[in-house]
Design a protein around this motif. Sequence first.
Motif, mmCIF file in Angstrom:
data_model
loop_
_atom_site.group_PDB
_atom_site.id
_atom_site.type_symbol
_atom_site.label_atom_id
_atom_site.label_comp_id
_atom_site.label_asym_id
_atom_site.label_seq_id
_atom_site.Cartn_x
_atom_site.Cartn_y
_atom_site.Cartn_z
ATOM 1 N N SER A 200 43.914 39.718 32.696
ATOM 2 C CA SER A 200 43.500 39.252 34.022
ATOM 3 C C SER A 200 43.073 40.483 34.813
ATOM 4 O O SER A 200 43.726 41.526 34.741
ATOM 5 C CB SER A 200 44.633 38.512 34.733
ATOM 6 O OG SER A 200 45.778 39.344 34.864
ATOM 7 N N ALA A 201 41.963 40.360 35.527
ATOM 8 C CA ALA A 201 41.406 41.503 36.252
ATOM 9 C C ALA A 201 41.241 41.166 37.720
ATOM 10 O O ALA A 201 40.822 40.060 38.076
ATOM 11 C CB ALA A 201 40.061 41.899 35.649
ATOM 12 N N ARG A 205 42.563 46.573 39.199
ATOM 13 C CA ARG A 205 43.465 46.680 38.058
ATOM 14 C C ARG A 205 43.197 45.573 37.040
ATOM 15 O O ARG A 205 42.756 44.475 37.398
ATOM 16 C CB ARG A 205 44.935 46.597 38.505
ATOM 17 C CG ARG A 205 45.365 47.772 39.385
ATOM 18 C CD ARG A 205 46.878 47.767 39.571
ATOM 19 N NE ARG A 205 47.319 48.873 40.402
ATOM 20 C CZ ARG A 205 47.610 48.763 41.702
ATOM 21 N NH1 ARG A 205 47.493 47.597 42.308
ATOM 22 N NH2 ARG A 205 48.015 49.829 42.377
ATOM 23 N N ILE A 206 43.513 45.891 35.785
ATOM 24 C CA ILE A 206 43.466 44.889 34.713
ATOM 25 C C ILE A 206 44.847 44.857 34.077
ATOM 26 O O ILE A 206 45.399 45.903 33.713
ATOM 27 C CB ILE A 206 42.389 45.224 33.665
ATOM 28 C CG1 ILE A 206 40.998 45.268 34.310
ATOM 29 C CG2 ILE A 206 42.405 44.192 32.537
ATOM 30 C CD1 ILE A 206 39.880 45.671 33.360
ATOM 31 N N VAL A 221 44.406 48.954 32.929
ATOM 32 C CA VAL A 221 43.401 49.711 33.673
ATOM 33 C C VAL A 221 43.839 49.755 35.125
ATOM 34 O O VAL A 221 44.191 48.720 35.705
ATOM 35 C CB VAL A 221 41.991 49.081 33.570
ATOM 36 C CG1 VAL A 221 41.006 49.792 34.495
ATOM 37 C CG2 VAL A 221 41.477 49.123 32.145
ATOM 38 N N ASP A 222 43.818 50.962 35.712
ATOM 39 C CA ASP A 222 44.161 51.123 37.131
ATOM 40 C C ASP A 222 43.137 52.064 37.760
ATOM 41 O O ASP A 222 43.135 53.264 37.503
ATOM 42 C CB ASP A 222 45.571 51.689 37.276
ATOM 43 C CG ASP A 222 46.053 51.646 38.736
ATOM 44 O OD1 ASP A 222 45.208 51.411 39.621
ATOM 45 O OD2 ASP A 222 47.256 51.838 38.975
ATOM 46 N N MET A 223 42.246 51.496 38.563
ATOM 47 C CA MET A 223 41.194 52.295 39.205
ATOM 48 C C MET A 223 41.502 52.612 40.660
ATOM 49 O O MET A 223 40.653 53.132 41.376
ATOM 50 C CB MET A 223 39.848 51.552 39.102
ATOM 51 C CG MET A 223 39.331 51.416 37.684
ATOM 52 S SD MET A 223 37.749 50.546 37.598
ATOM 53 C CE MET A 223 36.668 51.668 38.478
ATOM 54 N N LEU A 267 47.362 53.156 28.696
ATOM 55 C CA LEU A 267 46.596 52.972 29.928
ATOM 56 C C LEU A 267 45.157 53.376 29.651
ATOM 57 O O LEU A 267 44.877 54.547 29.370
ATOM 58 C CB LEU A 267 47.191 53.820 31.055
ATOM 59 C CG LEU A 267 46.628 53.569 32.463
ATOM 60 C CD1 LEU A 267 46.910 52.146 32.917
ATOM 61 C CD2 LEU A 267 47.208 54.566 33.455
ATOM 62 N N CYS A 268 44.252 52.406 29.707
ATOM 63 C CA CYS A 268 42.858 52.647 29.308
ATOM 64 C C CYS A 268 42.007 53.132 30.476
ATOM 65 O O CYS A 268 40.922 52.601 30.734
ATOM 66 C CB CYS A 268 42.258 51.385 28.698
ATOM 67 S SG CYS A 268 43.124 50.800 27.235
#
Length: 453
Positions: A200-201, A205-206, A221-223, A267-268
């Motif tokens: 879920s995005a 974050r994903i 994913v954490d932007m 963590l991608c």
Amino acid sequence: MAGAGGGGCPAGANDLQWCFSQVKGAIDEDVAEADIISTVEFNYSGDLLATGDKGGRVVIFQREQENKSRPHSRGEYNVYSTFQSHEPEFDYLKSLEIEEKINKIRWLPQQNAAQFLLSTNDKTIKLWKISERDKRAEGYNLKDEDGRLRDPFRITALRVPILKPMDLMVEASPRRIFANAHTYHINSISVNSDHETYLSADDLRINLWHLEITDRSFNIVDMKPANMEELTEVITAAEFHPHQCNVFVHSSSKGTTRLCDMRSSALCDTHSKFFEEPEDPSSRSFFSEIISSISDVKFSHSGRYMMTRDYLSVKVWDLNMESRPVETHQVHEYLRSKLCSLYENDCIFDKFECCWSGSDSAIMTGSYNNFFRMFDRNTRRDVTLEASRENSKPRASLKPRKVCTGAKRKRDEISVDSLDFSKKILHTAWHPAGNVIAVAATNNLYIFQDKVN
């Protein structure tokens, strides 16, 4: 790619010729906000078609079996089940209303007699089980037929309950609720090819979930920057690869797409591949960054290509080539001169989705004025079609539409100045195995089939 109703065309031969099949929805001029369709999705077999709306409802249509007495019906879709998936909520800590609008629906592959689907609003994802019941048990020992408990002292003999046939009943029951994992609005969900996990995005974050575990998810994913003033881009869409369970992509508001491999790290944040087309400096304008934002990303069924949709175009990328797309299809280039007025009425921020045909030979996406566009990847032909009740006679062929940008307009053309920007097709779906498409136009769902020879 012939439709399941027989008499269709061979694979890929008739991707741009369509005839009207059905339309679902009210004809009212004043459309209630809650009735506007917000997502459309076929299941893996194509026999079920689900829609979600802004009122939090999910409506599932089932394709009828072929009827020899009505050969031209070619398996119509009729309402199978309707249920309220989400209710409006209020976040008391942040003093925010959480809309009930269904942002996305994703089916799970069928494992038994029941069907399962995921539906999400801005904050909460739910796993629903859709099952049929056509028998009921009768002859209980401890309760009467109306459900009341019997006096145990009056029971003089044991009965064996029996199953009796009843009218078919379709039940939708929530099996899992995945909540409290997203600070920002959820824009995508995607089921993994391992059929055990999904992602879920939201904007920054994903998260990776297991379908059996609701109280925790893994952030992959954490932007989010340490200082939010340094924020330059957000996540707009994300999807798992159809065959490789470790690979997923996510697109951004800067017009870039990142392919990530979960084998490389937990963590991608560092991508494996970065897809971006260099911008032509001569065409740069005030709106460049807005119109380059990607609103949807979809892998092809083969897993070799992916498609991205920005405001004016659809691009097809080969996963082995990051530098530029292998195909660029202009959706409504004639709107480039109208960007200023589209910015003022907020249409420039509309998020159009796109979809592949079952054989990946054609792609489809929406536009304004209830137009939708199709591109045949083999012949390089394209067509503009219209979802309208005016040509909604059964099996009526859809006539290609043309938009005129100049002063001289031909009889069949429509002027770019007379386009209705309130009528927009954001959500479309293509049957996974046949030439059947579903197009959501405001509160109406149009279903078209390939033209029978």
